[in-house]
Design a protein around this motif. Structure first.
Motif, short mmCIF file in Angstrom:
data_model
loop_
_atom_site.label_atom_id
_atom_site.label_comp_id
_atom_site.label_asym_id
_atom_site.label_seq_id
_atom_site.Cartn_x
_atom_site.Cartn_y
_atom_site.Cartn_z
N ALA A 1 0.82 -1.21 0.00
CA ALA A 1 0.00 0.00 0.00
C ALA A 1 0.86 1.26 0.00
N VAL A 2 1.92 1.26 0.80
CA VAL A 2 2.80 2.44 0.85
C VAL A 2 3.51 2.64 -0.49
N LEU A 3 3.97 1.56 -1.10
CA LEU A 3 4.63 1.67 -2.41
C LEU A 3 3.65 2.19 -3.47
N LEU A 4 2.41 1.74 -3.41
CA LEU A 4 1.42 2.21 -4.36
C LEU A 4 1.15 3.71 -4.19
N LYS A 5 1.13 4.19 -2.96
CA LYS A 5 0.94 5.61 -2.73
C LYS A 5 2.10 6.42 -3.29
N GLN A 6 3.31 5.87 -3.14
CA GLN A 6 4.48 6.61 -3.61
C GLN A 6 4.59 6.61 -5.13
N TYR A 7 4.50 5.40 -5.73
CA TYR A 7 4.75 5.29 -7.16
C TYR A 7 3.47 5.25 -7.99
N GLY A 8 2.37 4.76 -7.42
CA GLY A 8 1.13 4.71 -8.16
C GLY A 8 0.33 6.00 -8.09
N ALA A 9 0.64 6.86 -7.12
CA ALA A 9 -0.09 8.12 -6.98
C ALA A 9 0.84 9.31 -7.15
N ILE A 10 1.80 9.47 -6.27
CA ILE A 10 2.65 10.66 -6.30
C ILE A 10 3.45 10.74 -7.60
N GLN A 11 4.19 9.67 -7.91
CA GLN A 11 5.00 9.68 -9.13
C GLN A 11 4.12 9.66 -10.38
N MET A 12 3.00 8.91 -10.32
CA MET A 12 2.11 8.86 -11.49
C MET A 12 1.47 10.22 -11.76
N ASN A 13 1.06 10.92 -10.71
CA ASN A 13 0.50 12.25 -10.89
C ASN A 13 1.53 13.22 -11.47
N ASN A 14 2.78 13.09 -11.03
CA ASN A 14 3.84 13.92 -11.63
C ASN A 14 4.01 13.61 -13.11
N TRP A 15 3.94 12.33 -13.46
CA TRP A 15 4.11 11.95 -14.88
C TRP A 15 2.93 12.40 -15.72
N LEU A 16 1.73 12.37 -15.18
CA LEU A 16 0.55 12.77 -15.94
C LEU A 16 0.56 14.24 -16.33
N ALA A 17 1.37 15.05 -15.63
CA ALA A 17 1.50 16.44 -16.04
C ALA A 17 2.14 16.55 -17.42
N ASP A 18 2.99 15.60 -17.79
CA ASP A 18 3.59 15.54 -19.13
C ASP A 18 3.73 14.07 -19.50
N PRO A 19 2.63 13.43 -19.96
CA PRO A 19 2.60 11.96 -20.13
C PRO A 19 3.32 11.47 -21.39
N VAL A 20 4.64 11.62 -21.38
CA VAL A 20 5.46 11.11 -22.48
C VAL A 20 6.19 9.85 -21.99
N ILE A 21 6.05 8.77 -22.72
CA ILE A 21 6.66 7.50 -22.33
C ILE A 21 8.11 7.49 -22.80
N ALA A 22 9.04 7.26 -21.89
CA ALA A 22 10.46 7.27 -22.22
C ALA A 22 10.80 6.07 -23.11
N ALA A 23 11.84 6.26 -23.92
CA ALA A 23 12.26 5.20 -24.85
C ALA A 23 12.63 3.90 -24.14
N PRO A 24 13.39 3.94 -23.02
CA PRO A 24 13.70 2.67 -22.34
C PRO A 24 12.45 1.94 -21.85
N VAL A 25 11.46 2.69 -21.39
CA VAL A 25 10.22 2.07 -20.95
C VAL A 25 9.51 1.39 -22.11
N ILE A 26 9.52 2.04 -23.28
CA ILE A 26 8.89 1.44 -24.47
C ILE A 26 9.59 0.14 -24.84
N VAL A 27 10.91 0.16 -24.84
CA VAL A 27 11.67 -1.03 -25.23
C VAL A 27 11.44 -2.17 -24.25
N ILE A 28 11.57 -1.88 -22.96
CA ILE A 28 11.40 -2.93 -21.95
C ILE A 28 9.96 -3.46 -21.96
#
Length: 505
Positions: free
Chosen positions: A148-175
């Motif tokens: 639950a704590v990991l989800l709050k950190q990466y599923g909410a806080i980091q995801m909300n930061n990414w949604l401000a500019d939702p561009v998928i990085a090239a390494p993420v696309i490849v992996i």
């Protein structure tokens, strides 16, 4: 059947009475509801103590007090808490919150767990099977509070930061593309050449989709659109027919495709006119109408064997209608995200709703989804593992039975052997587990509710037990015990429906 149900219910009443009496005695002996008042420095301390004694009948011996409580419960009154709040109101709020949260997670976990477990059993000792086994044991061993704590950190806080500019990085696309290719390769199996071909197609297709989503900033303003809706609807019709009746049943396939054609024809009128002024009664009415119309189409195409065709048409109709509703929800995502209350951070970390949000039916639905997302995922990850292992083991045991070999020797297709013969019997032991889990969901996910700020049944029970408040504890026990009895009875009835050899009489 009726006599069996009546006997079970009568026996269950006596069991509940004995259990509630023991629970009431334990709660009465576990703590002192006056403890906080005795240690307070209030000038009117004695008056407060006398008021609480009168409120909770503490001047009456505990065994007699139990019967006073029981008489009130039989009249539908669960009493008053030590904060002088109606337990009925507390119970209604907590039960609604828990059902909203845990039921969603349990249903999704059951569906995903059964599906993945069945595929894992059919692909025994394959790369997919080993991968699912590894993931299942990994999820099963994770502590829920850490997830639950990991989800709050990466599923909410980091995801909300990414949604401000939702561009998928090239390494993420490849992996992501490579992992998708590996999953599809291990899932479909076959010769080395076939697996490499599936790997290549899966990798390229996933990479293309991710590049498109990143280039169009799809996550900032998501939508399905008519083209993707047509492709997905036709795919749903073919896939559901293949699983439900097999593609050789042309009547079922034609009925499913007719349902899809009607859904495509109604896409623009529904999206831009009929769904705009949506309310909950209208939504439920349209859902019922979808089932009726799809069933009627299945009946018209069914011929002499209408049952499977009707079932297939209804499933296709419900799924395509759900896809249409999802597209409508997506059309309000941008408005929800940019509202003053949300302020560009849609993935919620605390609570069940956004205070003062307002908005129409679709905006409220998105708000409920964003608050359910993380706690639901936390519960699913833990429950998914057990359902996967149980369903895999159950199906493997059934697949080794003599009647399965006989069915194959008769020349039946593999789909018929698995779906009509093996799967139904494999569900019998799983039914017991599901019945216990569903009956226990009202107990609430205490840790998950605490981390994500949901005030549900688990929190109600723990908070009341901490201050020795007997009435909320007993209200929780009555609801949890009653549902446990009811779902065990349902499990017995499901046994008889799955296997005619089992007689409930």
């Amino acid at each position: 059947m009726a006599s069996f149900i009546v006997r079970r219910l009568i026996a269950s009443v006596f069991v509940l009475l004995a259990a509630t009496f023991l629970m009431y005695m334990l709660v009465s002996l576990a703590g002192d509801p006056l403890d906080e008042l005795r240690t307070s420095n209030a000038p009117n301390k004695q008056e407060l103590i006398d008021a609480r004694i009168k409120l909770l009948n503490l001047d009456v011996p505990a065994p007699l007090r139990y019967f006073l409580w029981l008489g009130a419960v039989l009249r539908g009154d669960f009493g008053i808490s030590i904060q002088n709040q109606s337990v009925n109101a507390l119970l209604a709020n907590a039960l609604t919150s828990t059902i909203t949260l845990v039921t969603t997670a349990t249903v999704v976990a059951i569906i995903l767990g059964l599906a993945v477990g069945i595929v894992s059993a059919l692909r025994q000792y394959s790369g997919f099977d080993y991968g699912v086994t590894l993931v299942a044991f990994l999820f099963f061993s994770l502590p829920i509070f850490w997830v639950a704590v990991l989800l709050k950190q990466y599923g909410a806080i980091q995801m909300n930061n990414w949604l401000a500019d939702p561009v998928i990085a090239a390494p993420v696309i490849v992996i992501g593309a490579l992992l998708s290719g590996v999953v599809w390769m291990s899932l479909l199996g076959g010769s080395l050449r076939k697996r490499l071909l599936v790997f290549a197609i899966g990798t390229v297709a996933t990479a293309g989709v991710l590049v498109y989503l990143s280039a169009t900033r799809w996550f900032a303003d998501p939508s399905i659109g008519i083209v993707v809706f047509v492709i997905l609807s036709v795919g749903i019709a073919v896939a559901v027919t293949a699983i439900s009746t097999g593609l050789r049943n042309r009547r079922a396939l034609y009925a499913s495709l007719v349902v899809v054609v009607i859904a495509i024809a109604l896409y623009f009128p529904m999206m831009y006119y009929l769904l705009s002024g949506m309310t909950l009664p209208l939504f439920l009415g349209l859902a019922a109408l979808t089932i009726v119309v799809s069933g009627a189409i299945g009946w018209l195409f069914g011929g002499n064997d209408r049952g499977p065709v009707i079932r297939t048409a209804i499933i296709v109709g419900v799924l395509t209608a759900g896809l249409l509703a999802l597209d409508k929800y997506m059309s309000y995502w941008n408005a929800y995200t940019n509202s003053d209350r949300v302020n560009g951070r849609p993935i919620a970390t605390v609570g069940a709703s956004t205070p003062g949000l307002g908005g129409n039916f679709w905006v409220q639905g998105i708000d409920l989804f964003t608050h359910l997302l993380l706690p639901t995922i936390a519960i699913i990850l833990i429950s998914f593992a057990s359902y996967t292992r149980y369903s895999r083991a159950s199906l493997l045991e059934v697949m080794n039975q003599d009647y399965i070999r006989t069915a194959r020797a008769k020349g039946l297709t593999e789909r018929t052997v698995v779906v009509r013969h093996a799967f139904r019997n494999a569900l019998i032991p799983i039914t017991t587990i599901i019945a216990f889990d569903v009956g226990a969901i009202v107990g609430g996910a205490v840790i998950t509710e605490t981390v994500f700020g949901w005030v549900g049944m688990g929190r109600l029970f723990v908070d009341a037990l901490r201050v020795s408040d007997p009435n909320p504890v007993m209200a929780f026990f009555i609801v949890a015990g009653s549902l446990a009895v009811v779902f065990n009875l349902i499990a017995d009835l499901v046994y008889a429906a799955l296997d005619p050899r089992i007689k409930v009489s």
